[in-house]
Each structure stands twice: as structure tokens, then as C-alpha cells.
Design an enzyme around this catalytic site. Structure first.
Site, PDB file in Angstrom:
ATOM      1  N   SER A 107       8.711  -8.236   0.447  1.00  0.00           N
ATOM      2  CA  SER A 107       8.187  -7.626  -0.780  1.00  0.00           C
ATOM      3  C   SER A 107       9.185  -7.734  -1.939  1.00  0.00           C
ATOM      4  CB  SER A 107       7.909  -6.141  -0.509  1.00  0.00           C
ATOM      5  OG  SER A 107       7.710  -5.432  -1.714  1.00  0.00           O
ATOM      6  N   THR A 156       0.655 -10.427  -5.642  1.00  0.00           N
ATOM      7  CA  THR A 156      -0.181  -9.235  -5.440  1.00  0.00           C
ATOM      8  C   THR A 156      -0.789  -8.816  -6.770  1.00  0.00           C
ATOM      9  OG1 THR A 156       1.118  -8.558  -3.554  1.00  0.00           O
ATOM     10  CG2 THR A 156      -0.171  -6.846  -4.620  1.00  0.00           C
TER      11      THR A 156
HETATM   12  C1  LIG Z   1       4.370   1.481   3.140  1.00  0.00           C
HETATM   13  C2  LIG Z   1       3.633   0.332   2.529  1.00  0.00           C
HETATM   14  C3  LIG Z   1       4.210  -0.368   1.476  1.00  0.00           C
HETATM   15  C4  LIG Z   1       3.565  -1.469   0.926  1.00  0.00           C
HETATM   16  N1  LIG Z   1       4.192  -2.208  -0.044  1.00  0.00           N
HETATM   17  C5  LIG Z   1       3.593  -3.335  -0.503  1.00  0.00           C
HETATM   18  C6  LIG Z   1       4.279  -4.189  -1.403  1.00  0.00           C
HETATM   19  O1  LIG Z   1       5.429  -3.957  -1.758  1.00  0.00           O
HETATM   20  N2  LIG Z   1       3.628  -5.286  -1.854  1.00  0.00           N
HETATM   21  C7  LIG Z   1       2.340  -5.591  -1.455  1.00  0.00           C
HETATM   22  O2  LIG Z   1       1.790  -6.594  -1.887  1.00  0.00           O
HETATM   23  N3  LIG Z   1       1.684  -4.792  -0.578  1.00  0.00           N
HETATM   24  C8  LIG Z   1       2.282  -3.703  -0.088  1.00  0.00           C
HETATM   25  N4  LIG Z   1       1.634  -2.928   0.841  1.00  0.00           N
HETATM   26  C9  LIG Z   1       0.301  -3.330   1.328  1.00  0.00           C
HETATM   27  C10 LIG Z   1       0.436  -4.251   2.556  1.00  0.00           C
HETATM   28  O3  LIG Z   1       0.964  -5.501   2.177  1.00  0.00           O
HETATM   29  C11 LIG Z   1      -0.923  -4.492   3.228  1.00  0.00           C
HETATM   30  O4  LIG Z   1      -1.851  -4.921   2.260  1.00  0.00           O
HETATM   31  C12 LIG Z   1      -1.458  -3.248   3.929  1.00  0.00           C
HETATM   32  O5  LIG Z   1      -0.424  -2.542   4.583  1.00  0.00           O
HETATM   33  C13 LIG Z   1      -2.529  -3.639   4.953  1.00  0.00           C
HETATM   34  O6  LIG Z   1      -3.072  -2.520   5.560  1.00  0.00           O
HETATM   35  P1  LIG Z   1      -2.581  -1.947   6.981  1.00  0.00           P
HETATM   36  O7  LIG Z   1      -1.322  -1.192   6.703  1.00  0.00           O
HETATM   37  O8  LIG Z   1      -3.712  -1.092   7.407  1.00  0.00           O
HETATM   38  O9  LIG Z   1      -2.330  -3.131   7.893  1.00  0.00           O
HETATM   39  C14 LIG Z   1       2.270  -1.839   1.411  1.00  0.00           C
HETATM   40  C15 LIG Z   1       1.704  -1.122   2.469  1.00  0.00           C
HETATM   41  C16 LIG Z   1       2.371  -0.061   3.043  1.00  0.00           C
HETATM   42  C17 LIG Z   1       1.748   0.658   4.208  1.00  0.00           C
END
Ligand SMILES: Cc1cc2nc3c(=O)[nH]c(=O)nc-3n(C[C@H](O)[C@H](O)[C@H](O)COP(=O)(O)O)c2cc1C
Length: 391
Positions: A107, A156
Site C-alpha cells: 500500500s 485505487t
Molecule cells: C485494514 C485495512 C486497510 C486497507 N488499506 C488499503 C489501502 O491502503 N489501499 C487500498 O487500496 N485498499 C486498502 N484496503 C482494502 C483492501 O485492499 C481490500 O480491498 C479489502 O480488504 C478486501 O476485503 P476483505 O478484507 O474482506 O478481504 C484496506 C483494507 C483493510 C481491511
């Protein structure tokens, strides 16, 4: 890790081992968490068609992702602040992914920087970009990802403004952070393993940002800068600019609508990710799984359609593949492993999901990933359950 049989086991260890503020940061969603819940409940409604007496002795999970060989159709999603779940967490997670033969996505909001991760792992990884208002910073970040030989850029696009997570505010994960509240200090005292790990590492700030901007050094000033930098004016023209300065494979992450999927195809991106950011952004948005079929039907022949949201098992991975995803990302499922046990915990999460996928394929009479399609599901989908909005 030997008594771990499922992702929920890892989640419970994560919860015990990691301070509440950071566990909640992972586990919770935005606002009333309707979308977070829908990601799971819509997934569970999809039922498999059991098939018997098919020769399933030679099942194989390997596939290609963006043209590269992978051991299974799975990618570690970008997760901000991963290095606060476990000291040096991004390096641990990337190493586990590479040992398992699948891509890892770092990320923008990671604790370990691009260069730091590149120096500690063997193979290229993917980099996820948030487009900040400061386009000079964005350009420099892309150049750093190129220099580190990142093999794909995940752009994103669903975070022009930030969905509020109530738990984060209550826990002091605010701008600036207010972690040293009495209740947090008492909680930290009950998490000695985590505290000693974090005390031993120097990596406790946003590594891609701290030290790369004048005046943004400590956690408070860096998080203040970040909060002011998400760009509500971001639009498709900016994506053209990114495409023009990133020479490698481009993945657009955060698509929930057929009309937006068509725009993503026009950018020339190699892939898109059907995603609602794990229920952390637009609360009340549909589950990712419910919109997947329409998006695949509309653009699946023109672009690689990836998926995330709610995958907690190999069964869930199979469900998304059945509805047309080429491969899937997981966020929480591997972070629970990381919080529970660092690299070994992530490796355990991947092992659990891979084995579940293999058994599920077998019991549905399928031997290869390429043979998974809607026929592995009962017709429940068509008759009852999830419906997706049409463009
Ligand atoms: C704690 C956390 C932080 C996240 N940070 C980012 C991020 O920095 N950039 C991003 O594109 N998505 C981020 N996401 C989204 C994840 O990339 C992903 O889309 C999501 O976790 C998918 O759902 P799931 O947790 O049910 O597998 C984050 C998700 C979580 C749980």
C-alpha cells in the site's frame, strides 16, 4: 500455528495479540457496516453443486495472474499500516506471499517503504497508489516504484473522500493520532508480544511518506499531510496521466458499477478489481460479490476482472471464481494471520485457503482453475438471492 484450522482461528489470536485500536482498524468497516456485512452474507448465500464419482485425483490450483504464473488465483491486497499489526509486517507478508507463489501488493500507506520491502524480499511485488493532491509527490512515488521494479501498479479509485469508521475515532486512530489515551495504554500493557516487537523495530511511521516531504517527519505531521492530500477532484483524465508515466501493468481497484468498468477498459488498464474497499468506504454500497456477474459479463472479455471483499476461505475464493473473477485479493484474511504470527501466520492463512479451495474443487468435481464456472453453483443465484444493479 499447528492447531490452526481456519481463518477465524487466526482472527481470534490476532485479537488477543494486537492492541484493540489496531485490531478494530482491520476488523471493522465504515458507518453502520451494512456493506461490510453484505460482503459476507451475500457470499454465504451462494451454494455449491456437489458432484460425485468424477476422477479428482489430480487437482491443480495454479493459474496465471496478469500473464505471470501463480500457484493459485490469489493476491494479497494492499492494506495500509500493515506494519502496525506486527513489527515490519509488510516484509513478513510479502515474504509469505512470495514463498507461496502469489503476488503481494504494498500500500501507499504502508509502514515499510517501497525501497525497504524491495531490499528484504527476493522477487518483484505490486505497488498500490493513492493519487494525492501533490502530483509531484505522486510522480516521484511512481518513479520509486519503477526503480524498485514493482511488477504492477494498483490504482485505487474509491477513496477520493474517506468513509468514516466509528471505531477508529473512538480508539484514537485520528488525525493527529491520539493513541496515548489511558484506555489504550492499559490495553497495550496486556499485549506484551506486540509491544516488544514494535519496540525493537524502527519502522513505526508511513515509510513511503516520512522523510520524503519537507516538514513531514513524525507520525502526527505525516498523518496530517495525508489527510489533507486525498483528492476529491480526481477524475478519469488523471488516470490517463498515470497511464502515461507508468510503463508497466496497470490495475484499477474499486469498481462496483458496469459503467465505471467500461471507463476502466478505455484507459487501457490490464485489470480491474471489483471491490468496495472491504466495506470501509461507501456504506450501503452493494456487496462486491453481488455486482461481479454483471461486470464480468460486460467487460470480462476485454480486461482481466479481479475481485475482493469478504473472502475468508477457499470456499469463498471458489464462489468468486465461479462468478467469473480471474483471481481474487484478500485483505483481512491474511492480516489476521500476520497479527497472529507474522510471516508464519500469513503462510498459514494461505495454506488454509489453498487447501480449502482444493477440497471444494474436488467435491464439486473440478480439477483445474480454468474449469471453475457457474456450473459449480446451484441455480440459487438465478432464482433467489443476490441481484445486482444494471447500468
Ligand atoms: C485494514 C485495512 C486497510 C486497507 N488499506 C488499503 C489501502 O491502503 N489501499 C487500498 O487500496 N485498499 C486498502 N484496503 C482494502 C483492501 O485492499 C481490500 O480491498 C479489502 O480488504 C478486501 O476485503 P476483505 O478484507 O474482506 O478481504 C484496506 C483494507 C483493510 C481491511
Amino acid at each position: 500455528m499447528k492447531d490452526i484450522t481456519c481463518i477465524e482461528d487466526l482472527r481470534l489470536i490476532h485479537k488477543r495479540r494486537v492492541p484493540k485500536a489496531f485490531f478494530d482498524y482491520v476488523d471493522r468497516g465504515s458507518y453502520a457496516e451494512e456493506t461490510l456485512r453484505a460482503n459476507r452474507s451475500d457470499m454465504e448465500r451462494l451454494k455449491f453443486r456437489q458432484r460425485i464419482l468424477v476422477d479428482i485425483a489430480k487437482r491443480e490450483l495454479d493459474t496465471t495472474i496478469l500473464g505471470e504464473q501463480a500457484s493459485m488465483p490469489l493476491i494479497l491486497a494492499p492494506v495500509g499500516s500493515t506494519g502496525m499489526q506486527y513489527a515490519d509486517g509488510e516484509i513478513h507478508a510479502c515474504r509469505a506471499a512470495q514463498a507461496a507463489g502469489i503476488p503481494y501488493t504494498l500500500s501507499t500507506m504502508s509502514i515499510c517503504s517501497i525501497e525497504d520491502v524491495a531490499a528484504h524480499v527476493e522477487k518483484p511485488f505490486w505497488f498500490q497508489l493513492y493519487v494525492m493532491k501533490d502530483r509531484g509527490f505522486v510522480k516521484a512515488l511512481i518513479e520509486r516504484a519503477i526503480a524498485a521494479k514493482c511488477s504492477a501498479l494498483v490504482l485505487t479509485v474509491d477513496l477520493q473522500v474517506i468513509g468514516q469508521r466509528h471505531a477508529d475515532i473512538k480508539n484514537g486512530l485520528t488525525v493527529p493520532p491520539q493513541l496515548l489515551k489511558l484506555k489504550n495504554i492499559i490495553d497495550f500493557a496486556t499485549k506484551p508480544g506486540w509491544v516488544s516487537g514494535m519496540a525493537r523495530t524502527k519502522r513505526r511511521n508511513f515509510g513511503n511518506i516520512a522523510g520524503h516531504l519537507p516538514g513531514a517527519q513524525d507520525l502526527a505531521s505525516v498523518s496530517g499531510w495525508v489527510a489533507s492530500q486525498f483528492d476529491p477532484s480526481l477524475n478519469w483524465k488523471d488516470i490517463e496521466w498515470i497511464r502515461s508515466i507508468w510503463p508497466g501493468k496497470l490495475v484499477i481497484k474499486g469498481i462496483l458499477d458496469v459503467a465505471d468498468a467500461r471507463e476502466a477498459v478505455k484507459t487501457g488498464a490490464e485489470a480491474l478489481v471489483v471491490s468496495n474497499h472491504g466495506g470501509r468506504q461507501l456504506d450501503g454500497a452493494p456487496s462486491s460479490i453481488s455486482v461481479l456477474p454483471d461486470i464480468v459479463q460486460d467487460v470480462g472479455s476485454q480486461i482481466e476482472v479481479l475481485f475482493d471483499g469478504g473472502i475468508r476461505s477457499g470456499q469463498d475464493l471458489m464462489r468468486a471464481l465461479a462468478l467469473g473473477a480471474k483471481s481474487c485479493m484478500i485483505g483481512r484474511a491474511y492480516i489476521y494471520g500476520l497479527g497472529a504470527g507474522g510471516q508464519e501466520g500469513v503462510a498459514t492463512a494461505l495454506d488454509v485457503i489453498g487447501k480449502e479451495l482444493s477440497v471444494t474443487m474436488g467435491l464439486c468435481g473440478v480439477n483445474r482453475i480454468a474449469d471453475i464456472d457457474r456450473r459449480v453453483l446451484t441455480d440459487y443465484l438465478q432464482t433467489n438471492a443476490i441481484s445486482s444493479p444494471r447500468s
